[in-house]
Design a protein around this motif. Structure first.
Motif, PDB file in Angstrom:
ATOM      1  N   PRO A 173      10.388   7.617  -4.429  1.00  0.00           N
ATOM      2  CA  PRO A 173      11.212   6.412  -4.275  1.00  0.00           C
ATOM      3  C   PRO A 173      10.576   5.356  -3.368  1.00  0.00           C
ATOM      4  O   PRO A 173      11.043   4.221  -3.325  1.00  0.00           O
ATOM      5  N   LYS A 174       9.508   5.716  -2.680  1.00  0.00           N
ATOM      6  CA  LYS A 174       8.847   4.775  -1.772  1.00  0.00           C
ATOM      7  C   LYS A 174       7.630   4.109  -2.411  1.00  0.00           C
ATOM      8  O   LYS A 174       7.485   2.888  -2.360  1.00  0.00           O
ATOM      9  N   CYS A 175       6.736   4.948  -3.008  1.00  0.00           N
ATOM     10  CA  CYS A 175       5.487   4.384  -3.552  1.00  0.00           C
ATOM     11  C   CYS A 175       5.380   4.512  -5.067  1.00  0.00           C
ATOM     12  O   CYS A 175       4.392   4.091  -5.655  1.00  0.00           O
ATOM     13  N   ASP A 176       6.373   5.148  -5.697  1.00  0.00           N
ATOM     14  CA  ASP A 176       6.428   5.307  -7.151  1.00  0.00           C
ATOM     15  C   ASP A 176       5.374   6.259  -7.704  1.00  0.00           C
ATOM     16  O   ASP A 176       5.109   6.276  -8.905  1.00  0.00           O
ATOM     17  N   ALA A 177       4.749   7.072  -6.844  1.00  0.00           N
ATOM     18  CA  ALA A 177       3.776   8.059  -7.327  1.00  0.00           C
ATOM     19  C   ALA A 177       4.484   9.078  -8.222  1.00  0.00           C
ATOM     20  O   ALA A 177       5.566   9.558  -7.878  1.00  0.00           O
ATOM     21  N   PRO A 178       3.906   9.421  -9.369  1.00  0.00           N
ATOM     22  CA  PRO A 178       4.552  10.361 -10.290  1.00  0.00           C
ATOM     23  C   PRO A 178       4.384  11.820  -9.852  1.00  0.00           C
ATOM     24  O   PRO A 178       3.562  12.127  -8.990  1.00  0.00           O
ATOM     25  N   ASP A 179       5.196  12.695 -10.462  1.00  0.00           N
ATOM     26  CA  ASP A 179       5.081  14.152 -10.291  1.00  0.00           C
ATOM     27  C   ASP A 179       5.222  14.595  -8.838  1.00  0.00           C
ATOM     28  O   ASP A 179       4.508  15.498  -8.379  1.00  0.00           O
ATOM     29  N   GLN A 180       6.160  13.996  -8.115  1.00  0.00           N
ATOM     30  CA  GLN A 180       6.405  14.381  -6.727  1.00  0.00           C
ATOM     31  C   GLN A 180       7.649  15.264  -6.642  1.00  0.00           C
ATOM     32  O   GLN A 180       8.586  15.121  -7.416  1.00  0.00           O
ATOM     33  N   TYR A 181       7.620  16.193  -5.681  1.00  0.00           N
ATOM     34  CA  TYR A 181       8.751  17.093  -5.499  1.00  0.00           C
ATOM     35  C   TYR A 181       9.885  16.405  -4.735  1.00  0.00           C
ATOM     36  O   TYR A 181       9.745  15.262  -4.293  1.00  0.00           O
ATOM     37  N   GLY A 182      10.970  17.139  -4.551  1.00  0.00           N
ATOM     38  CA  GLY A 182      12.196  16.527  -4.059  1.00  0.00           C
ATOM     39  C   GLY A 182      12.405  16.459  -2.567  1.00  0.00           C
ATOM     40  O   GLY A 182      13.542  16.258  -2.133  1.00  0.00           O
ATOM     41  N   ASP A 183      11.344  16.620  -1.745  1.00  0.00           N
ATOM     42  CA  ASP A 183      11.551  16.485  -0.306  1.00  0.00           C
ATOM     43  C   ASP A 183      10.578  15.523   0.356  1.00  0.00           C
ATOM     44  O   ASP A 183      10.943  14.798   1.265  1.00  0.00           O
ATOM     45  N   ASN A 184       9.331  15.510  -0.092  1.00  0.00           N
ATOM     46  CA  ASN A 184       8.387  14.548   0.473  1.00  0.00           C
ATOM     47  C   ASN A 184       7.269  14.256  -0.514  1.00  0.00           C
ATOM     48  O   ASN A 184       6.988  15.051  -1.419  1.00  0.00           O
ATOM     49  N   CYS A 185       6.644  13.100  -0.326  1.00  0.00           N
ATOM     50  CA  CYS A 185       5.601  12.635  -1.249  1.00  0.00           C
ATOM     51  C   CYS A 185       4.228  13.038  -0.736  1.00  0.00           C
ATOM     52  O   CYS A 185       3.883  12.767   0.420  1.00  0.00           O
ATOM     53  N   ASP A 186       3.435  13.668  -1.584  1.00  0.00           N
ATOM     54  CA  ASP A 186       2.083  14.068  -1.206  1.00  0.00           C
ATOM     55  C   ASP A 186       1.111  12.897  -1.197  1.00  0.00           C
ATOM     56  O   ASP A 186       0.001  13.014  -0.692  1.00  0.00           O
TER      57      ASP A 186
END
Length: 317
Positions: free
Chosen positions: A154-167
């Motif tokens: 929801p912050k950077c729109d990177a795909p395939d991210q899990y539901g707690d933090n963005c890698d």
């Protein structure tokens, strides 16, 4: 317990931390930070009179979901962890990577200290119940833990991210904030349902933790990064997950488990306890972590897990 450990934070992420060849041999990619720790620990600490290099294999669901993999292999998650732990140890030894204690966080020692720290927080009024909106897979009839759902950050729109933090950007968020989420089970969009969760009252300790960070020996760049969390004020931390989940059940609940990032850092204490027992040392891990302890504890971590080690965990302690 008193915070007496030192965090030596590498400016790289977990992915950048690791030698390519060891990662590929172990088959875990960026989750395997062992060799990077080894190469940092030896030169930094060899000038000490004595040190012990401990490694606890964190049984995180992150990026390599133990529960799902166990289902695929038709074995229990515990047997799966034991299987890969033995394989990893053999591979590390082949690369001449040694440890004074090679252990895992899914242990009796870690369960003991996780429950001790949780119960102490509960007794002191730092645990509260709260209903939350959570993603639910109607086909599987279960709530989706962080690692059971993927979507765009929801912050950077990177795909395939899990539901707690963005890698990719390092942002932390709730699973319900994911853009276009999909259940990893049914590959369908989940619905939203209410579920009662347990929260650690991080907001009550905001001033104390900020003071600790400001007065710590952390690198300036790390302190600056941590300060970003205080700009809008800290939020209470969701420390529970609904079944099915691989980990420790929360005392008093049958269908609630500790969120992996609550008990994973506590694994440092549990692993130390294992080492002390195996080496016939009469001291306990609690003794070495106490306020009047003369020992120093160093942790080598990647910057993408900084918030868990230098913000949430100190607050728990």
């Amino acid at each position: 317990m008193c915070i007496r450990d030192s965090l030596i934070v590498d400016e790289r992420t977990e992915k950048e931390y690791n030698p390519f060849i060891v990662n590929r041999a172990m088959g875990f990619g960026k989750d395997t930070i062992i060799a990077g720790n080894e190469m940092n620990a030896r030169p930094h600490l060899d000038n000490k009179l004595q040190y012990d290099f401990l490694r606890s294999v964190v049984r995180k669901a992150k990026r390599y979901n133990k529960w799902l993999k166990a289902e695929e292999e038709n074995i229990s998650p515990e047997k799966l962890v034991d299987k890969y732990m033995k394989a990893h140890k053999k591979t590390l030894e082949a690369f001449q990577v040694s440890h004074d204690c090679y252990y895992q966080t899914h242990s009796d020692e870690n369960k003991k200290y996780s429950e001790l720290i949780y119960n102490t927080a509960l007794e002191n009024g730092y645990i509260k119940k709260q209903n939350i909106k959570q993603l639910y897979d109607e086909d599987k009839k279960l709530f989706l833990a962080d690692r059971y759902v993927q979507g765009n950050c929801p912050k950077c729109d990177a795909p395939d991210q899990y539901g707690d933090n963005c890698d990719v950007c390092g942002a932390k968020y709730e699973a319900t904030e994911l853009i276009n989420p999909l259940s990893i089970f049914s590959k369908k969009p989940p619905v939203i349902k209410d579920s009662e969760h347990l929260f650690f009252s991080l907001t009550k300790l905001e001033a104390e933790i900020k003071k600790w960070i400001d007065e710590s020996s952390l690198q300036e760049s790390v302190i600056n990064k941590l300060q970003e969390w205080f700009k809008d004020g800290l939020m209470d931390w969701d420390i529970s997950r609904d079944a099915p989940y691989f980990g420790f059940k929360i005392p008093g609940f049958e269908d609630k488990f500790f969120y992996v990032w609550l008990d994973a850092p506590i694994g440092y204490i549990g692993t130390l306890e294992k080492f002390l027992k195996d080496s016939k040392n009469k001291a306990s891990a609690k003794d070495l972590w106490s306020e009047d302890s003369k020992h120093e504890i160093y942790h080598f971590i990647g910057k993408d897990i900084l918030n868990f080690h230098a913000l949430f965990w100190p607050a728990l302690l």
